[in-house]
Design a protein around this motif. Structure first.
Motif, PDB file in Angstrom:
ATOM      1  N   MET A   1      32.499  57.860  68.236  1.00 25.30           N
ATOM      2  CA  MET A   1      32.614  56.848  67.193  1.00 25.30           C
ATOM      3  C   MET A   1      34.078  56.753  66.754  1.00 25.30           C
ATOM      4  N   SER A   2      34.614  55.562  66.704  1.00 25.90           N
ATOM      5  CA  SER A   2      36.011  55.379  66.323  1.00 25.90           C
ATOM      6  C   SER A   2      36.132  55.151  64.815  1.00 25.90           C
ATOM      7  N   TYR A   3      37.302  55.450  64.297  1.00 24.30           N
ATOM      8  CA  TYR A   3      37.569  55.300  62.866  1.00 24.30           C
ATOM      9  C   TYR A   3      37.801  53.838  62.544  1.00 24.30           C
ATOM     10  N   GLN A   4      37.077  53.334  61.562  1.00 26.34           N
ATOM     11  CA  GLN A   4      37.227  51.950  61.102  1.00 26.34           C
ATOM     12  C   GLN A   4      37.986  51.979  59.779  1.00 26.34           C
ATOM     13  N   PRO A   5      39.197  51.416  59.715  1.00 27.67           N
ATOM     14  CA  PRO A   5      39.936  51.423  58.442  1.00 27.67           C
ATOM     15  C   PRO A   5      39.209  50.567  57.406  1.00 27.67           C
ATOM     16  N   PRO A   6      39.402  50.881  56.124  1.00 23.69           N
ATOM     17  CA  PRO A   6      38.734  50.101  55.070  1.00 23.69           C
ATOM     18  C   PRO A   6      39.234  48.662  55.050  1.00 23.69           C
ATOM     19  N   SER A   7      38.319  47.758  54.800  1.00 21.60           N
ATOM     20  CA  SER A   7      38.644  46.339  54.765  1.00 21.60           C
ATOM     21  C   SER A   7      39.053  45.931  53.356  1.00 21.60           C
ATOM     22  N   ARG A   8      40.132  45.195  53.252  1.00 18.58           N
ATOM     23  CA  ARG A   8      40.581  44.715  51.943  1.00 18.58           C
ATOM     24  C   ARG A   8      39.817  43.480  51.497  1.00 18.58           C
ATOM     25  N   THR A   9      39.034  42.902  52.378  1.00 16.19           N
ATOM     26  CA  THR A   9      38.293  41.689  52.027  1.00 16.19           C
ATOM     27  C   THR A   9      36.809  41.970  51.806  1.00 16.19           C
ATOM     28  N   ARG A  10      36.437  43.214  51.662  1.00 15.50           N
ATOM     29  CA  ARG A  10      35.046  43.591  51.448  1.00 15.50           C
ATOM     30  C   ARG A  10      34.832  43.988  49.995  1.00 15.50           C
ATOM     31  N   PHE A  11      33.592  43.827  49.513  1.00 14.50           N
ATOM     32  CA  PHE A  11      33.248  44.226  48.143  1.00 14.50           C
ATOM     33  C   PHE A  11      32.979  45.721  48.102  1.00 14.50           C
ATOM     34  N   TYR A  12      33.618  46.399  47.152  1.00 10.89           N
ATOM     35  CA  TYR A  12      33.412  47.827  46.930  1.00 10.89           C
ATOM     36  C   TYR A  12      33.108  48.078  45.455  1.00 10.89           C
ATOM     37  N   ARG A  13      32.340  49.130  45.188  1.00 12.40           N
ATOM     38  CA  ARG A  13      32.178  49.593  43.808  1.00 12.40           C
ATOM     39  C   ARG A  13      33.472  50.294  43.414  1.00 12.40           C
ATOM     40  N   ASP A  14      33.960  50.029  42.246  1.00 12.22           N
ATOM     41  CA  ASP A  14      35.196  50.646  41.764  1.00 12.22           C
ATOM     42  C   ASP A  14      34.834  51.638  40.670  1.00 12.22           C
ATOM     43  N   LYS A  15      34.388  52.821  41.074  1.00  8.91           N
ATOM     44  CA  LYS A  15      33.918  53.810  40.102  1.00  8.91           C
ATOM     45  C   LYS A  15      35.054  54.400  39.267  1.00  8.91           C
ATOM     46  N   ARG A  16      36.267  54.377  39.800  1.00  8.32           N
ATOM     47  CA  ARG A  16      37.401  54.943  39.050  1.00  8.32           C
ATOM     48  C   ARG A  16      37.779  54.067  37.852  1.00  8.32           C
ATOM     49  N   ASN A  17      37.580  52.762  37.967  1.00 12.89           N
ATOM     50  CA  ASN A  17      37.898  51.849  36.869  1.00 12.89           C
ATOM     51  C   ASN A  17      36.649  51.326  36.176  1.00 12.89           C
ATOM     52  N   GLY A  18      35.482  51.755  36.637  1.00  7.73           N
ATOM     53  CA  GLY A  18      34.229  51.254  36.086  1.00  7.73           C
ATOM     54  C   GLY A  18      33.709  52.113  34.949  1.00  7.73           C
ATOM     55  N   LYS A  19      32.766  51.560  34.221  1.00 10.26           N
ATOM     56  CA  LYS A  19      32.119  52.276  33.127  1.00 10.26           C
ATOM     57  C   LYS A  19      30.793  52.863  33.592  1.00 10.26           C
ATOM     58  N   PHE A  20      29.988  52.044  34.297  1.00 11.04           N
ATOM     59  CA  PHE A  20      28.679  52.485  34.753  1.00 11.04           C
ATOM     60  C   PHE A  20      28.460  51.961  36.168  1.00 11.04           C
ATOM     61  N   MET A  21      28.512  52.802  37.129  1.00 12.97           N
ATOM     62  CA  MET A  21      28.313  52.508  38.553  1.00 12.97           C
ATOM     63  C   MET A  21      29.472  51.738  39.183  1.00 12.97           C
ATOM     64  N   GLY A  22      30.363  51.138  38.430  1.00 14.61           N
ATOM     65  CA  GLY A  22      31.543  50.476  38.966  1.00 14.61           C
ATOM     66  C   GLY A  22      31.309  49.097  39.552  1.00 14.61           C
TER      67      GLY A  22
END
Length: 129
Positions: A1-22
């Motif tokens: 399995m090859s490494y897939q870099p993170p996509s900047r155009t995909r939706f992610y939960r932002d738990k570091r800046n979020g209050k509840f679940m991000g």
């Protein structure tokens, strides 16, 4: 399995800046809105839907991946650029194309100036010899 870099155009939960679940912080980052505005809109949606939107929120919290740390080290210009890519990829591509054409034109002007013989300067150099 090859490494897939993170996509900047995909939706992610932002738990570091979020209050509840991000989820709200992730939506704000993805869409380019202020996170406070997204949170207020979410609260209004909960009240207007009599709470029926809450299962969607929790499902999104379980399904959406966490934001990779590699995407945190971006400056404001880069963050704005990627948000514009997510909003309108075709317009962003057109803007990049126009910028590259302008850079190419300016490089052509510099090349023309450098390679064109400057007769006045050549005459002055010959007079100095």
């Amino acid at each position: 399995m090859s490494y897939q870099p993170p996509s900047r155009t995909r939706f992610y939960r932002d738990k570091r800046n979020g209050k509840f679940m991000g989820i709200c912080a992730g939506i704000a980052d993805y869409a380019g809105f202020d996170v406070t505005l997204v949170r207020i809109t979410m609260i209004a949606a909960i009240f207007l839907s009599s709470g029926s939107i809450l299962p969607v929120y929790f499902i999104a919290g379980m399904v959406a991946p966490d934001r990779p740390r590699e995407l945190d080290a971006t400056n404001a210009d880069e963050k704005e650029f990627w948000q514009s890519v997510r909003r309108s990829p075709a317009r962003t591509a057109r803007d990049i194309r126009l910028r590259l054409k302008d850079i190419d034109r300016r490089l052509g002007d510099v090349e023309s100036y450098v390679t064109t013989e400057n007769r006045t300067l050549a005459r002055e150099i010959e007079q100095l010899r």
